[in-house]
Design a protein around this motif. Structure first.
Motif, mmCIF file in Angstrom:
data_model
loop_
_atom_site.group_PDB
_atom_site.id
_atom_site.type_symbol
_atom_site.label_atom_id
_atom_site.label_comp_id
_atom_site.label_asym_id
_atom_site.label_seq_id
_atom_site.Cartn_x
_atom_site.Cartn_y
_atom_site.Cartn_z
ATOM 1 N N TRP A 20 7.391 8.541 1.557
ATOM 2 C CA TRP A 20 6.800 8.466 0.240
ATOM 3 C C TRP A 20 5.471 9.214 0.213
ATOM 4 N N THR A 21 5.071 9.644 -0.970
ATOM 5 C CA THR A 21 3.725 10.168 -1.125
ATOM 6 C C THR A 21 2.753 8.993 -1.151
ATOM 7 N N ARG A 22 1.473 9.292 -0.945
ATOM 8 C CA ARG A 22 0.481 8.225 -0.943
ATOM 9 C C ARG A 22 0.409 7.526 -2.294
ATOM 10 N N LEU A 23 0.562 8.284 -3.361
ATOM 11 C CA LEU A 23 0.527 7.689 -4.696
ATOM 12 C C LEU A 23 1.698 6.743 -4.898
ATOM 13 N N GLU A 24 2.881 7.139 -4.434
ATOM 14 C CA GLU A 24 4.052 6.271 -4.558
ATOM 15 C C GLU A 24 3.879 5.000 -3.736
ATOM 16 N N VAL A 25 3.288 5.117 -2.558
ATOM 17 C CA VAL A 25 3.032 3.938 -1.733
ATOM 18 C C VAL A 25 2.080 2.990 -2.457
ATOM 19 N N ALA A 26 1.010 3.551 -3.063
ATOM 20 C CA ALA A 26 0.043 2.718 -3.779
ATOM 21 C C ALA A 26 0.698 2.000 -4.951
ATOM 22 N N PHE A 27 1.534 2.721 -5.706
ATOM 23 C CA PHE A 27 2.230 2.098 -6.825
ATOM 24 C C PHE A 27 3.204 1.031 -6.339
ATOM 25 N N THR A 28 3.896 1.311 -5.258
ATOM 26 C CA THR A 28 4.854 0.344 -4.714
ATOM 27 C C THR A 28 4.157 -0.937 -4.281
ATOM 28 N N VAL A 29 3.039 -0.794 -3.563
ATOM 29 C CA VAL A 29 2.282 -1.969 -3.130
ATOM 30 C C VAL A 29 1.801 -2.766 -4.343
ATOM 31 N N GLY A 30 1.329 -2.064 -5.370
ATOM 32 C CA GLY A 30 0.869 -2.747 -6.574
ATOM 33 C C GLY A 30 1.990 -3.483 -7.292
ATOM 34 N N ILE A 31 3.136 -2.822 -7.429
ATOM 35 C CA ILE A 31 4.272 -3.452 -8.102
ATOM 36 C C ILE A 31 4.728 -4.683 -7.332
ATOM 37 N N VAL A 32 4.865 -4.553 -6.013
ATOM 38 C CA VAL A 32 5.315 -5.672 -5.193
ATOM 39 C C VAL A 32 4.327 -6.835 -5.273
#
Length: 210
Positions: A20-32
């Motif tokens: 994943w890109t860093r932005l996608e990781v950040a969004f994923t962590v936030g969503i979870v």
């Protein structure tokens, strides 16, 4: 078989579905994180307000509500993830991966807390380890199989064996020698090994990919 990778990778050709890109990781962590918070708040709302009369002073009924919400939400998230991961759009895949990890973490945390509360310490530890092992097994078998990784690499024009980027019109991978393309028997146009039809003349591959 590894959880995220089923074969050797190449540093210059990342698998877009897995890394994943860093932005996608950040969004994923936030969503979870938001979904986990909302799930436990829903359980608290049911216990304190909506089902307060039924729960009363019973600790067992309170736990049934909390764990019932947690397990239901976890299984629903895991069960609905397959279609999202099958789409090629990055948005759909990011949301699907978020639901996948939300469901897995919720299932593991609810199982662990239930085991600690109702089982002796040693049994709780063994139960928690069993849940983690089972979760890894299910994730591998359902979402990160060798075939899924191979298909994702082919869609991204990467070698299905080593993950290296393929040159346009390549018949073989320049890094591992895997055959990745061939000539159409009808028009001699280029066919990738994953193509079912020739893009130039419409010839259909009846024997499937070899």
């Amino acid at each position: 078989m590894h959880l995220f990778e089923s074969g050797p990778s190449h540093p210059s050709a990342p698998d877009d579905e897995v890394r994943w890109t860093r932005l996608e990781v950040a969004f994923t962590v936030g969503i979870v994180g938001c979904l986990l918070f909302a799930t436990w708040q829903l359980g608290d709302l049911l216990v304190r307000d909506w089902l307060a009369g039924w729960v009363g002073e019973s600790a067992l009924r309170e736990d049934l509500v909390y764990y019932g919400v947690a397990f239901t939400a976890a299984l629903a998230a895991l069960g609905g993830t397959t279609r999202s991961l099958g789409h090629t759009g990055r948005f759909r895949r990011t949301v699907g991966r978020s639901l996948l990890w939300y469901g897995a973490l919720l299932l593991i945390s609810a199982s662990g807390m239930g085991a600690i509360e109702y089982l002796p310490e040693v049994a709780a530890g063994l139960f928690g380890a069993g849940v983690l092992i089972a979760a890894v097994y299910v994730l591998q078998r359902r979402y990160f199989t060798r075939e899924r990784v191979r298909q994702r690499r082919l869609r991204n024009d990467n070698c299905p064996r080593c993950g290296s980027g393929l040159r346009p019109g390549a018949h073989y991978c320049s890094q591992c020698g895997r055959r990745v393309g061939e000539d159409c028997p009808e028009c001699r146009g280029y066919l990738r090994r994953s193509d079912q039809y020739c893009a130039a003349c419409g010839w259909e591959r009846t024997g499937g990919e070899s």
